[in-house]
Design an enzyme around this catalytic site. Sequence first.
Site, mmCIF file in Angstrom:
data_model
loop_
_atom_site.group_PDB
_atom_site.id
_atom_site.type_symbol
_atom_site.label_atom_id
_atom_site.label_comp_id
_atom_site.label_asym_id
_atom_site.label_seq_id
_atom_site.Cartn_x
_atom_site.Cartn_y
_atom_site.Cartn_z
ATOM 1 N N ASP A 9 0.868 -1.178 0.000
ATOM 2 C CA ASP A 9 0.000 0.000 0.000
ATOM 3 C C ASP A 9 0.903 1.226 0.000
ATOM 4 O O ASP A 9 1.932 1.246 0.686
ATOM 5 C CB ASP A 9 -0.905 -0.007 1.239
ATOM 6 C CG ASP A 9 -2.074 0.968 1.115
ATOM 7 O OD1 ASP A 9 -1.880 2.093 0.592
ATOM 8 O OD2 ASP A 9 -3.187 0.606 1.530
ATOM 9 N N ASP A 10 0.526 2.246 -0.771
ATOM 10 C CA ASP A 10 1.363 3.442 -0.831
ATOM 11 C C ASP A 10 1.123 4.383 0.342
ATOM 12 O O ASP A 10 1.855 5.363 0.514
ATOM 13 C CB ASP A 10 1.118 4.200 -2.153
ATOM 14 C CG ASP A 10 -0.301 4.691 -2.276
ATOM 15 O OD1 ASP A 10 -1.237 3.910 -1.988
ATOM 16 O OD2 ASP A 10 -0.506 5.865 -2.645
ATOM 17 N N ASP A 53 -3.099 -3.179 -2.328
ATOM 18 C CA ASP A 53 -3.978 -2.022 -2.480
ATOM 19 C C ASP A 53 -4.208 -1.732 -3.962
ATOM 20 O O ASP A 53 -3.307 -1.881 -4.785
ATOM 21 C CB ASP A 53 -3.350 -0.793 -1.802
ATOM 22 C CG ASP A 53 -4.299 0.397 -1.805
ATOM 23 O OD1 ASP A 53 -5.481 0.208 -1.473
ATOM 24 O OD2 ASP A 53 -3.855 1.500 -2.168
ATOM 25 N N MET A 55 -5.513 1.344 -5.339
ATOM 26 C CA MET A 55 -5.212 2.720 -5.739
ATOM 27 C C MET A 55 -3.786 3.099 -5.344
ATOM 28 O O MET A 55 -3.535 3.565 -4.240
ATOM 29 C CB MET A 55 -6.220 3.683 -5.101
ATOM 30 C CG MET A 55 -7.671 3.345 -5.418
ATOM 31 S SD MET A 55 -8.026 3.403 -7.186
ATOM 32 C CE MET A 55 -7.874 5.169 -7.476
ATOM 33 N N ASP A 327 19.813 -61.663 -22.503
ATOM 34 C CA ASP A 327 20.638 -60.759 -23.296
ATOM 35 C C ASP A 327 20.426 -61.092 -24.777
ATOM 36 O O ASP A 327 20.549 -62.255 -25.189
ATOM 37 C CB ASP A 327 22.113 -60.919 -22.922
ATOM 38 C CG ASP A 327 22.972 -59.797 -23.490
ATOM 39 O OD1 ASP A 327 23.213 -58.821 -22.778
ATOM 40 O OD2 ASP A 327 23.373 -59.915 -24.671
ATOM 41 N N ILE A 328 20.094 -60.074 -25.573
ATOM 42 C CA ILE A 328 19.851 -60.283 -27.001
ATOM 43 C C ILE A 328 21.186 -60.537 -27.697
ATOM 44 O O ILE A 328 22.135 -59.754 -27.567
ATOM 45 C CB ILE A 328 19.140 -59.066 -27.616
ATOM 46 C CG1 ILE A 328 17.781 -58.848 -26.933
ATOM 47 C CG2 ILE A 328 18.945 -59.251 -29.118
ATOM 48 C CD1 ILE A 328 17.056 -57.603 -27.394
ATOM 49 N N ASN A 335 22.102 -52.753 -34.518
ATOM 50 C CA ASN A 335 22.264 -51.293 -34.506
ATOM 51 C C ASN A 335 23.189 -50.827 -35.631
ATOM 52 O O ASN A 335 22.910 -49.834 -36.316
ATOM 53 C CB ASN A 335 22.813 -50.823 -33.158
ATOM 54 C CG ASN A 335 21.740 -50.705 -32.097
ATOM 55 O OD1 ASN A 335 20.561 -50.501 -32.413
ATOM 56 N ND2 ASN A 335 22.126 -50.831 -30.840
ATOM 57 N N ASP A 344 15.772 -49.971 -31.553
ATOM 58 C CA ASP A 344 14.713 -49.646 -30.579
ATOM 59 C C ASP A 344 13.448 -50.453 -30.868
ATOM 60 O O ASP A 344 12.748 -50.882 -29.943
ATOM 61 C CB ASP A 344 14.401 -48.150 -30.616
ATOM 62 C CG ASP A 344 15.502 -47.305 -29.998
ATOM 63 O OD1 ASP A 344 16.388 -47.887 -29.329
ATOM 64 O OD2 ASP A 344 15.481 -46.067 -30.175
ATOM 65 N N GLU A 370 20.549 -53.933 -24.118
ATOM 66 C CA GLU A 370 19.801 -55.103 -24.566
ATOM 67 C C GLU A 370 19.670 -56.147 -23.467
ATOM 68 O O GLU A 370 19.351 -57.311 -23.730
ATOM 69 C CB GLU A 370 20.487 -55.736 -25.783
ATOM 70 C CG GLU A 370 21.836 -56.368 -25.516
ATOM 71 C CD GLU A 370 23.007 -55.402 -25.626
ATOM 72 O OE1 GLU A 370 24.121 -55.859 -25.883
ATOM 73 O OE2 GLU A 370 22.795 -54.181 -25.446
#
Length: 454
Positions: A9-10, A53, A55, A327-328, A335, A344, A370
């Site tokens: 507030d002023d 405030d 104003m 495990d792949i 890849n 992926d 993997e």
Amino acid sequence: MTARILVVDDVEPNVRLLEAKLTLEYYEVMTGHDGPTALRLAAEHQPDIILLDVMMPGMDGFETCRRLKADPTTRHIPVVLVTALDGREDRIRGLDAGADDFVTKPIDDVILMARVRSLVRLKAVMDELREREESGRRLGVDTDSAGRLRAAGGRVLIVDDNPRQGEKVLARLSDEHRPAIETDPAVALIAARGPIDLMIVNVAAAEFDGLRLIAQTRSTEASRRTPILAIVDPADRPRLIKALELGVNDILTKPVDPEELAARARTQVRRKRYADFLRQKLDYSLEMAVTDALTGLHNRRYMAGQLQALVGRANHGGPGVSVLVLDIDHFKAINDGFGHDAGDEVLREFAVRVATNVRAIDLPCRLGGEEFVVVMPDTSMESALMIAERIRRDVGGAPFRVMDGREELTVTISIGVATSQAVGETPEALLKRADEGVYEAKARGRNQVIARAA
């Protein structure tokens, strides 16, 4: 419940008076005298409420509020506009700027404190949600926040036994929202447990106790978070204060002003959408914390916690636990030859084949790259070997289609199997034995299942 409050507030005597009143109620008070100072203090100190405030010279309260609500770091802080103006245009202007409430000079101390307590409760809930959201962000989990502040299309339940007033509210909200009227509080209480964005309750209803309906709504878990806008008679101070104490989110005084109603409803729906967004984001963060983003299987973190508990139970005489490490074979060649996108695709399809060949109690997880693990509670070595062999046959029995079906890849896997047997077993030792089985399978030519006993 105490809180930190910023008073702006002023006029110095006004600031000191409010500071004294709030300090007597054990609130921590900061003060400022203009809009720019309010913006700076709000950003630096993150108060729980701002009493602003209207104003003020230069940047008035409306503009200050608008900037506070436009800043992501301060938009969650409730703003109460303190004004000597009591015209509807000023209230609507303030609500459109994002104000959460109004206090008219001369200030009624009882109503001020009731409003402050109500907003402090709201701020505490929002802070908890935002803190959890930030925790998710630190974990690297984020979601698109677009649309979280939409204020239109809300599902609004109007609970009122006054046909004229109810129809007036319905007509005004129908332009922006999906309102419905209910005159039976028991039915309304059930409806409030559903997907409602705002409930508007006539506290001064003749046929039912509006305050009791509010209390029941707040005491029921399913409806506790439903925003409530209470329509009150401004001359009935005790009922107005009690509504705030019971946890209503906002107050609308009679006679209902259509534009003020629309502005307050808009504010509550926007806030509800933001809270829902934070909760959904929290749920997503928790899910992602234990889920592998590529395959949808559980991740290493989740696997470690579950395996620790199962091995501990086995060590104390409970049923044994088996693990498969998968495990792949020659995954690097996939890849290198077809690209990481094809890799992926193989991982995702592999995860599906693993998940569809294990039991409901088993936990298929991706360790990384993997390498996958299946944790199998209450499972003997014989049963684990049978399931491992089933997975191996399914993976190698049909080609993996990648690159939109343009390529078909033959994929095989090497699997190591281990079962907890000795007292004092550790998850690390169990996984190591299964991993040694994988290495032995690869040394023997791959595409095999090898069991490693304790």
